[in-house]
Structure formats: C-alpha cells, structure tokens
Design an enzyme around this catalytic site. Sequence first.
Site, PDB file in Angstrom:
ATOM      1  N   TYR A  13       0.732  -1.416  -0.016  1.00  0.00           N
ATOM      2  CA  TYR A  13      -0.103  -0.229  -0.111  1.00  0.00           C
ATOM      3  C   TYR A  13       1.029   1.158  -0.045  1.00  0.00           C
ATOM      4  O   TYR A  13       0.523   2.070  -0.970  1.00  0.00           O
ATOM      5  CB  TYR A  13      -0.840  -0.118   1.239  1.00  0.00           C
ATOM      6  CG  TYR A  13      -1.714   1.156   1.484  1.00  0.00           C
ATOM      7  CD1 TYR A  13      -2.258   1.915   0.450  1.00  0.00           C
ATOM      8  CD2 TYR A  13      -1.721   1.770   2.911  1.00  0.00           C
ATOM      9  CE1 TYR A  13      -3.191   3.103   0.708  1.00  0.00           C
ATOM     10  CE2 TYR A  13      -2.513   2.709   3.011  1.00  0.00           C
ATOM     11  CZ  TYR A  13      -3.142   3.343   2.104  1.00  0.00           C
ATOM     12  OH  TYR A  13      -3.828   4.677   2.325  1.00  0.00           O
ATOM     13  N   ASP A  33       9.825  -7.377  -3.805  1.00  0.00           N
ATOM     14  CA  ASP A  33       8.540  -7.621  -2.956  1.00  0.00           C
ATOM     15  C   ASP A  33       8.468  -9.141  -3.022  1.00  0.00           C
ATOM     16  O   ASP A  33       8.822  -9.731  -4.359  1.00  0.00           O
ATOM     17  CB  ASP A  33       7.481  -6.907  -3.660  1.00  0.00           C
ATOM     18  CG  ASP A  33       6.265  -6.888  -2.525  1.00  0.00           C
ATOM     19  OD1 ASP A  33       5.922  -5.575  -2.064  1.00  0.00           O
ATOM     20  OD2 ASP A  33       5.805  -7.856  -2.145  1.00  0.00           O
ATOM     21  N   TYR A 142       3.560  -5.480  17.593  1.00  0.00           N
ATOM     22  CA  TYR A 142       4.098  -4.662  16.587  1.00  0.00           C
ATOM     23  C   TYR A 142       4.982  -3.620  16.744  1.00  0.00           C
ATOM     24  O   TYR A 142       5.812  -3.269  16.152  1.00  0.00           O
ATOM     25  CB  TYR A 142       2.656  -4.106  15.731  1.00  0.00           C
ATOM     26  CG  TYR A 142       2.701  -3.126  14.794  1.00  0.00           C
ATOM     27  CD1 TYR A 142       3.756  -3.619  13.491  1.00  0.00           C
ATOM     28  CD2 TYR A 142       2.270  -1.942  14.548  1.00  0.00           C
ATOM     29  CE1 TYR A 142       3.545  -2.611  12.804  1.00  0.00           C
ATOM     30  CE2 TYR A 142       2.332  -1.012  13.644  1.00  0.00           C
ATOM     31  CZ  TYR A 142       3.131  -1.404  12.735  1.00  0.00           C
ATOM     32  OH  TYR A 142       3.325  -0.387  11.668  1.00  0.00           O
ATOM     33  N   HIS A 190      -7.995  -2.683   8.667  1.00  0.00           N
ATOM     34  CA  HIS A 190      -7.755  -1.069   8.935  1.00  0.00           C
ATOM     35  C   HIS A 190      -9.318  -0.370   8.863  1.00  0.00           C
ATOM     36  O   HIS A 190     -10.224  -0.803   7.995  1.00  0.00           O
ATOM     37  CB  HIS A 190      -7.013  -0.239   7.957  1.00  0.00           C
ATOM     38  CG  HIS A 190      -5.762  -0.595   8.454  1.00  0.00           C
ATOM     39  ND1 HIS A 190      -4.878  -1.472   7.348  1.00  0.00           N
ATOM     40  CD2 HIS A 190      -4.837  -0.540   9.253  1.00  0.00           C
ATOM     41  CE1 HIS A 190      -3.581  -1.527   8.132  1.00  0.00           C
ATOM     42  NE2 HIS A 190      -3.578  -1.111   9.111  1.00  0.00           N
TER      43      HIS A 190
END
Length: 325
Positions: A13, A33, A142, A190
């Site tokens: 993102y 990636d 996290y 989210h």
Amino acid sequence: MLKNILVIGGAGYIGSHVVRALSAQGYTPVVLDNLSKGHREAVSHVPFEQGNLQDKPLLTKIFNRYHIDAVMHFAAFIDVGESVKKPEMYFQNNTTHVRYLLEAMAENKIAYFIFSSTAAIFGEPVKEKIDENHPKNPINPYGKSKWMTEKMLEDFDTAYGLKSTALRYFNACGADDSGDIGESHSPETHLIPLVLQAAAGKREYIRIFGTDYPTPDGTCIRDYVHVNDLARAHILALEKMEKDNVSERFNLGSGNGYSVAQIIHEAKKITGVDFMVKNAPRRAGDPAVLVADSSKAERLLGWKPQYDLTRMIQTAWNWEKNRKY
Ligand code: UDP
C-alpha cells in the site's frame, strides 16, 4: 545525487504510492517484494524483483545490477491485533529480517536507509500530541518490533556509517487521486477501508472496537494522514539525509485526531450510505489516543500534509468503488 532507490515492499500500500512519487520526481525506483501481501499490478511500470528481504545473495545481486544508492523498507507486518496473537511473526519479519538487510547494506556500502516506523512505538501517550522525544513504551508486539529496529539502526550508523531516517507514520489512509493504486489488504483490518466496504455493500456492518475509552465519545482517536502526503515525506527525507548525512527520526501525522465514531459519521456523509454499525469489545493492543506533533518534519523537511479528512475518505471511496486489485 541519490538516484536508484530499492523499494522493499514496494508492491504494498504505502510502498506503491512512494514508488509513484519517486518516478514522478525523476528517481529510478526498483521494487523488491515477495508478493505475500503486495500486488504486482501496483508497480507494473518499474523494474521488479520477486524475493525476500532476508535473502542476502539476492540483495547483493540487486544492489549491483541496479547500482542502488539508497534503500527504503515497507515490507513489514502491520496488524496490531495479529501481533498480539502471533508475536514471533512480528519479531521475525519486522526486526530480524531487517537485520539481514542492514548487514547486506553495510557489506555493499550502501549508506542510506529509510525505514517505515510507526506511532505504535510510543504506547499510551503521556501528552496530548506525540513528538519525536515522547517516551517509547510500545504496548503491542508490532510497536515493539519496530522500536527494536529503530534502536538497531542507531548502532549500524555508529558501526558502519549507515545513515537512516525512520518515519513514524500515524494512520495512513486514502488512495492516489488517479484511482490506479490504493489500499488492498487481505484480510483488511484497517478502519477506513472496512467502513467504506460496509458503505459499498461488501460487508454487512462495521464494528466499533471499544466505546468505553477515556475520549469524548468513548471511541479511539487516531491521526489519519494521506498516503500521498506520506510518500512526499519520503522524498524530502531522502534529500535531507543526503544533504546533511545524518540519521533522523520524524513523526508523520496531520496533528488532528478523529474518533472511530467521527470517521464513521464522515464516511456516511461522503458516501451517502447509512450502513450498519455495531458496538464491539475493545481490540487488544489499542491505545485510546494517538495524535502526532509533526512540527519537526515541518521545520526540517518543509513537510505539511495537504489532504484533509474529506479528501482522504473521498480518495479511498473512489478506490473502493473501482478497485484494480
Ligand atoms: N477499528 C474499529 N473497527 C474496525 C477496525 C478498526 O473500531 O473494524 C478501530 C481500531 O480499534 C482503532 C482505529 O479503528 O482504534 C484505527 O484502527 P486501524 O486498524 O485502522 O489502525 P491502527 O490504529 O491499529 O494502526
């Protein structure tokens, strides 16, 4: 001038928006990636390598092949709730794997690194707005995994002269105005994309995680900042790091806090859909309020967010209605 930028996690993102911004500014981004979360379609116009960031031989090959001048890292796990349940995943990917990357950078004498950090390193705020010196007491794995990496970066600077800028994002949201790229996590966790999926009829309802927080309406307050504003900050930080040759840390947010209930209210207004909302228990690991003091970024980088909340939700809504991936 730094020109060839390795963007690890560039198909994700925030990474994909930074890749666009780099190309638009005349840099040559190269994406690495592993596509465990990213989308190949998000970076179809730039050099792309599929692989893992802890793969040192692959990194060395990429550094040489593309004459890499600087590295940006976006390839982290980001789900607070998941990190509480599976901490080992977070320390492995967000800390240990970055250690391999830094080792490879030091060996190949690549001296500039931009690291995606997070507001989660601070834990419960001890003052209204969080500046860079705010105490770091992360309350979830996290945040801890990112804070440990930030500490590691200091030592790689001391030992190898590896300069780093850690950018602590508050709540990234929105999508590129073009509608070509946007947020697409699977599963999505989210708030804003979930709310808009409810508005689009792709979910039956949205849950509010906690209505008994010590905030005016009882729901959590966050500082939402548009992904293109964050992307711009990366380029400003890169230029500053090259010019001054020092390591820096910046908190990046809009400085405005919005509650979960306010986001839902605003999303209903923008979409014109009165979707269903359910109250639910608190989610583990969530601080009540996180709002940035980004005056250091404004002072040293000349960075100021340009997207307001309406435009953040509007661009995310445009994306949600017409997703490319
Ligand atoms: N949230 C919520 N319902 C959802 C998803 C998120 O109430 O379905 C809340 C979450 O508890 C937090 C805020 O929205 O207070 C922002 O969460 P998000 O996961 O978007 O970002 P985070 O702050 O965890 O980085």
